[in-house]
Write an enzyme that holds these catalytic residues in place. Structure first.
Site, PDB file in Angstrom:
ATOM      1  N   VAL A  40      37.820  41.342  41.945  1.00  0.00           N
ATOM      2  CA  VAL A  40      38.141  42.698  41.494  1.00  0.00           C
ATOM      3  C   VAL A  40      37.009  43.270  40.661  1.00  0.00           C
ATOM      4  O   VAL A  40      36.654  44.444  40.781  1.00  0.00           O
ATOM      5  CB  VAL A  40      39.467  42.710  40.717  1.00  0.00           C
ATOM      6  CG1 VAL A  40      39.809  44.121  40.265  1.00  0.00           C
ATOM      7  CG2 VAL A  40      40.600  42.146  41.571  1.00  0.00           C
ATOM      8  N   ASP A  41      36.414  42.457  39.809  1.00  0.00           N
ATOM      9  CA  ASP A  41      35.255  42.909  39.037  1.00  0.00           C
ATOM     10  C   ASP A  41      34.114  43.315  39.957  1.00  0.00           C
ATOM     11  O   ASP A  41      33.450  44.333  39.731  1.00  0.00           O
ATOM     12  CB  ASP A  41      34.783  41.799  38.101  1.00  0.00           C
ATOM     13  CG  ASP A  41      35.546  41.759  36.785  1.00  0.00           C
ATOM     14  OD1 ASP A  41      36.010  42.822  36.338  1.00  0.00           O
ATOM     15  OD2 ASP A  41      35.686  40.675  36.215  1.00  0.00           O
TER      16      ASP A  41
END
Length: 409
Positions: free
Chosen positions: A184-185
Site C-alpha cells: 500500500v505504501d
C-alpha cells in the site's frame, strides 16, 4: 556488466544531466519511511534535486535493522533514498526551522507525510509556503485523509487490514494475511509521483502550483480493481481463495515433482493447449472444463484432475513445455531467483551506485520506467544522515520566479 548490474561508474556525478526529464527541479522532501520517500526517489531518479530534510534522529527507517548493507546502513532506508541529499533540520530550534522554511520556499515541490496539522504548527503548510512561492507543487500524503481520519496512524499493515486487502489474501481455511511487502505504501508513493507530475504539467499551463493529496486507504481501495468492482456491483464481498482467482481457472499454484509452479490460463485456447501439453487433450472437451465459466464453476473437479498430472514431472520441465505452447506458466522463485530470472530476459534489473569519498557502494533494484530520450540516472547511494549539511548551508537558492500571471491572482 556480467552480473546484470548497471554501474554508476567510479566517479559518479552528484547532479543530474541537464537532459534529465526532471532536471532543474528542486524537491524539499519532508517525508519519512516509505510512501513519500518512494515518490521522491522516483523524482530523483529522473533528475530532480531532492533534499531529504531529516530530524536529528533521522528517518525512522535508518534504525530498521537488520538487515544492513556492507557499510552497516539499513537496507530498508537504502531501498527508497538513493540520489538524494540529506540535511538535518531540528524543527524545534530557530535555526533548523529557518533552514527548513528556506528550502520549502525555494523549492519547486514539497512532499510531506506528517500527521495533519504538524506542518501548520511549524509554518510549513501549503498556505504559508505558497504565499512566498506561488509556483509550488505541494504534495501531502496521509493514511486516511485530512478530515475524520486525520488522527488515525497510517501504517501499511493497518491499512491492509481496514482496507479489505487482508480479507482476500491467504488460504480460505487460514487467517487473513498481509502481502509480503508494504504494497500500500508503494502504491501510494506511485500515486504521489503521478500526481506531482500532473501538477507540474498544469503549472506549465497556468504558471501556478497545485496541491496534491493522496492517502493510503484511497490508494488501496482503488487498487482493489476487480475485487472492488464486484463488491460494488453485487453488494457481496469476496473471500479468500488462496492462490486461485475468483473469475479465471486454472489460475493458481500447483505442486510439480520437485517444487511449485503457477499456471495462469486466461482463455479457452490456452486451456486447450494446456490440456494438450499435459497429454490429456480430452479435458478441453469435457463439459465441465470446456469454457472458462464452466471451469470456474467446477474448479474443485478441475484441480483434482490437474494435480496428479503436474506432480509427475519437475516444475522446470512443465514451464518449458507450457511456454512452448504459449500457456503462461512459471516457477515460484524466491527474490534472488527473481532477479536472476529478470537478468536472463535482458531487463538489467540491478543498479550500483558508489560514493568515491567514502567508498560506500549500494546495489538496488533499477527504476522500472524507461525513457529513451531522458532515462533515469542512478547517481549516488542513499545519503548518510546530514551528509550535505555543510554544502546546503553555503547554497543560497534563487527564489522561485514570480510571473505576471502570479501577480494577477
Amino acid at each position: 556488466m556480467a552480473d546484470g548490474t548497471r554501474s554508476a561508474g567510479s566517479t559518479p556525478s552528484t547532479t543530474a544531466p541537464s537532459t534529465s526529464a526532471l532536471g532543474g527541479l528542486r524537491v524539499a522532501d519532508f517525508s519519512r519511511v516509505l510512501a513519500g520517500p518512494y515518490a521522491t526517489m522516483m523524482l530523483a531518479d529522473f533528475g530532480a534535486d531532492v533534499i531529504k530534510i531529516e530530524s536529528p534522529d533521522g528517518d525512522d527507517t535508518r534504525g530498521w535493522r537488520p538487515p544492513v548493507d556492507d557499510a552497516g546502513e539499513s537496507t530498508y532506508f537504502g531501498a527508497v533514498n538513493r540520489n538524494k541529499r540529506s540535511v538535518v533540520c531540528d524543527l524545534g530550534t530557530e535555526g533548523g526551522l529557518a533552514t527548513a522554511r528556506r528550502l520549502a520556499e525555494t523549492a519547486d515541490i514539497v512532499v510531506e507525510n506528517f500527521r495533519p496539522g504538524v506542518m501548520e504548527r511549524f509554518g510549513l503548510d501549503e498556505a504559508a509556503v505558497r504565499a512566498v512561492n506561488p509556483r509550488l507543487v505541494y504534495c501531502s500524503i496521509t493514511g486516511f485523509g485530512r478530515d475524520a481520519g486525520a488522527a488515525l496512524p497510517g501504517y501499511d499493515l493497518l491499512v491492509q487490514a481496514v482496507g479489505g486487502l487482508m480479507s482476500i489474501t491467504g488460504s480460505p481455511d487460514g487467517e487473513p494475511s498481509k502481502v509480503g511487502v508494504a504494497l500500500v505504501d508503494v502504491l501510494t508513493g506511485l500515486n504521489a509521483f503521478s500526481g506531482i507530475l500532473l501538477a507540474l504539467r498544469q503549472r506549465e499551463a497556468t504558471g501556478r502550483g497545485s496541491r496534491v493529496d493522496v492517502d493510503l486507504l484511497g490508494s488501496l481501495l482503488a487498487a482493489l480493481t476487480n475485487q472492488a468492482s464486484s463488491t460494488l456491483a453485487t453488494g457481496r464481498s469476496p473471500g479468500r481463495l488462496g492462490n486461485a482467482h475468483p473469475s479465471i481457472a486454472p489460475y493458481e499454484l500447483f505442486r510439480a515433482a520437485d517444487r511449485d509452479l503457477v499456471v495462469a490460463v486466461g482463455n479457452d485456447r490456452q486451456f486447450a493447449a494446456f490440456a494438450k501439453a499435459l497429454g490429456r487433450p480430452e479435458l478441453a472437451a469435457d463439459v465441465r472444463f470446456a469454457t472458462n465459466e464452466s471451469r470456474v464453476a467446477h474448479r474443485t473437479d478441475l484441480r483434482e484432475a490437474l494435480e496428479p498430472l503436474l506432480a509427475g514431472s519437475p516444475a522446470a520441465e512443465w514451464v518449458a513445455a507450457l511456454t512452448a505452447e504459449r500457456v503462461p506458466a512459471g516457477l515460484v522463485n524466491d527474490v534472488a531467483e527473481a532477479f536472476a530470472f529478470a537478468q536472463t530476459l535482458g531487463l538489467d534489473p540491478v543498479v550500483t551506485t558508489g560514493d568515491p569519498a567514502s567508498g560506500r557502494v549500494s546495489r538496488q533494484p533499477a527504476t522500472p520506467i524507461h525513457l529513451d530520450t531522458a532515462p533515469a540516472v542512478h547517481r549516488t547511494p542513499p545519503p548518510l544522515l546530514g551528509a550535505h549539511d555543510a554544502r546546503l548551508a553555503d547554497e543560497t537558492p534563487e527564489p522561485r520566479e514570480r510571473t505576471d500571471r502570479d501577480d494577477a491572482r
